[in-house]
Design an enzyme around this catalytic site. Sequence first.
Site, PDB file in Angstrom:
ATOM      1  N   LYS A   1       0.835  -1.210   0.000  1.00 54.87           N
ATOM      2  CA  LYS A   1       0.000   0.000   0.000  1.00 54.87           C
ATOM      3  C   LYS A   1       0.870   1.261   0.000  1.00 54.87           C
ATOM      4  O   LYS A   1       1.932   1.305   0.641  1.00 54.87           O
ATOM      5  CB  LYS A   1      -0.904  -0.025   1.242  1.00 54.87           C
ATOM      6  CG  LYS A   1      -1.896   1.118   1.343  1.00 54.87           C
ATOM      7  CD  LYS A   1      -2.769   0.950   2.582  1.00 54.87           C
ATOM      8  CE  LYS A   1      -3.815   2.044   2.718  1.00 54.87           C
ATOM      9  NZ  LYS A   1      -4.702   1.833   3.873  1.00 54.87           N
TER      10      LYS A   1
ATOM     11  N   SER B   1      -9.311   2.218   2.691  1.00 53.80           N
ATOM     12  CA  SER B   1      -8.317   2.966   1.942  1.00 53.80           C
ATOM     13  C   SER B   1      -7.277   2.091   1.232  1.00 53.80           C
ATOM     14  O   SER B   1      -6.500   2.584   0.419  1.00 53.80           O
ATOM     15  CB  SER B   1      -7.590   3.944   2.869  1.00 53.80           C
ATOM     16  OG  SER B   1      -6.911   3.267   3.926  1.00 53.80           O
TER      17      SER B   1
ATOM     18  N   GLY C   1     -10.644   1.681  10.091  1.00 55.79           N
ATOM     19  CA  GLY C   1     -12.095   1.778  10.167  1.00 55.79           C
ATOM     20  C   GLY C   1     -12.750   0.795   9.215  1.00 55.79           C
ATOM     21  O   GLY C   1     -13.957   0.824   9.003  1.00 55.79           O
ATOM     22  N   GLY C   2     -11.878  -0.065   8.633  1.00 53.92           N
ATOM     23  CA  GLY C   2     -12.352  -1.024   7.641  1.00 53.92           C
ATOM     24  C   GLY C   2     -11.507  -1.013   6.398  1.00 53.92           C
ATOM     25  O   GLY C   2     -11.859  -1.613   5.383  1.00 53.92           O
ATOM     26  N   SER C   3     -10.358  -0.342   6.438  1.00 56.33           N
ATOM     27  CA  SER C   3      -9.561  -0.081   5.234  1.00 56.33           C
ATOM     28  C   SER C   3      -8.926  -1.306   4.609  1.00 56.33           C
ATOM     29  O   SER C   3      -8.474  -1.252   3.468  1.00 56.33           O
ATOM     30  CB  SER C   3      -8.473   0.955   5.544  1.00 56.33           C
ATOM     31  OG  SER C   3      -9.058   2.194   5.859  1.00 56.33           O
TER      32      SER C   3
END
Length: 573
Positions: free
Chosen positions: A136, A211, A233-235
């Site tokens: 990433k 993200s 948060g869920g990325s």
Amino acid sequence: MRVPLPALLGGSAALLLLLLRWRRRRGLWRKVAEAQQRQERSLVQMETAAQRFREQNPSVNVVSILSLPLPELSKKLRDGSLPLDHVFYAYVGKALQIATETNCITEYLQESETQLRKAKLTGKQGLLYGVPVSIKDSIDCQGHDSTMGFIKNLNKPAAEDSVVVQVLRRQGAIPFVKTNVPQSLISYDCKNIIFGQTRNPLLYTRTPGGSSGGEGALVGGGGSILGIGTDVGGSLRFPAAFCGICALKPTGNRLSKRGVLSGVVGQKAVAAAVGPLAKDVESLALCLRALLCEDMFSLDSTVPPLPFNEEVYSSTQPLRIGYYETDFFTMPSPAMRRAVRETKQLLEEAGHTLVPFELTNVDYVIFNFCVRGMFADGGTSFIKKFNGELEKVGVGLLICLAKSPHWLKTLLSWIAKPFVPRFSSIIANMRANTVDEVWSLHHEIEEFCHQFIAQWKKLNLDVMLCPMLGPALGIGYPGKLSVAVSYTMLYNALDFPAGVVPVTMVTDEDEEELKDYKGYYRDWWDRTLAKAFGGSVGMPVAVQCVALPWQEELCLRFMKEVERLALKKNSFF
């Protein structure tokens, strides 16, 4: 007529300011253009490398290499039955194809070819010997930018690899590309002004999630066999669920975060984590085996020295599993609810015990813990990241609220409360807090976590089966639907390990039921979410698998069981 001197000076000053602003903006656009040219050159380098290999090795069966699951591929690489360069260039070629289709790669790490040559000469093997890995954008790789989608971060190459990349290299893995992210990382879409929008490889009109959206698109499209991303948060979980793959968000400090950039630096209310994405659960487990080693623990002594627990992961004992179909904050789509119900039934038929879990006060968690916790300074530090940027992509509302004075936030919250109570709560919790209030908030989050664990243990649970937002939303919708992170962000606030496994696909019946979708609040957000879910027949839907803190191996073991049962029932993978 003579122009007064003060007016002349004032006009000249204004003109000079406009000229300086124009020059500055032109300079920023030049930096963007240069970055886009570097991205194009990266793809050309990949094409050249892949084509050269194909010409020199026309008999190599690329399709068979790409079809191998990671555990089998890594075994063949270690025992020498599969040459390293065959695997590497097979994935370079496939990654190029997926990047062309989805715009997921920001940079080719050309030094990976040097690492490949050295690996062939030394033969020094680790668990991931010769495995190409995608990284990433926000995870530092020496000599390369970690932009987070910000122009100001261009041309600032990392001085050294992040700890997780260092450990990957020591285990023989070959990081070969960096992947796209949304600007600031505080989004579950994947777009920024530098590299543009990344698309879902399964349906180009859909977001890949974020993200870690570039990772989701590349792994989901088959251009990478293993990806490394982050989750606040869920990325990790959004891209995996939206692109039909698996991912694990570990407990926040199970893997090192040194050299990993964050969307909101310093906040402790919502735990961030580094984790893997892959096509299957066994690949995630292999990645964690490799990373949870002495190198990780010595390079970052803040990481607890907990090696991978094989006994827990390989256990076949029946599990006691809590479950819920909704969090009563974001109404699940028909496919989400069906995914949980069908998985529950499969688990029961396999001999596991399923126990209903009563989830309460998720609205309070989202607004008072997550929004207030992440923006406890009123959003000041978040706004600073956007200073001097040409655009604020996907976070315009947050920026606007953060910039508003306290009295205006209070007034807006009061006006909005009768009509859009959720919007009112977001405004109310975007205020600056005193130090005492922040300490009280952190204490309140700790108490909530203890209460949640007490409820868990009262039911004598091993793990939890939960919904995962899906199917993939249309491009642009995540920016309008920040409230829909409730299913994932809960487990960042609790700092529990949570993974996602695809279990089904949207059916015509799901699409028909969606016509009756109203939501719990029946506000603009609920109406927008109903539209965002629509037109998704054939798209994957996942479930979330959750365990208590530091029990990643148990979480993976549960994920593996869910995956096994889903594969047995379906053939959509």
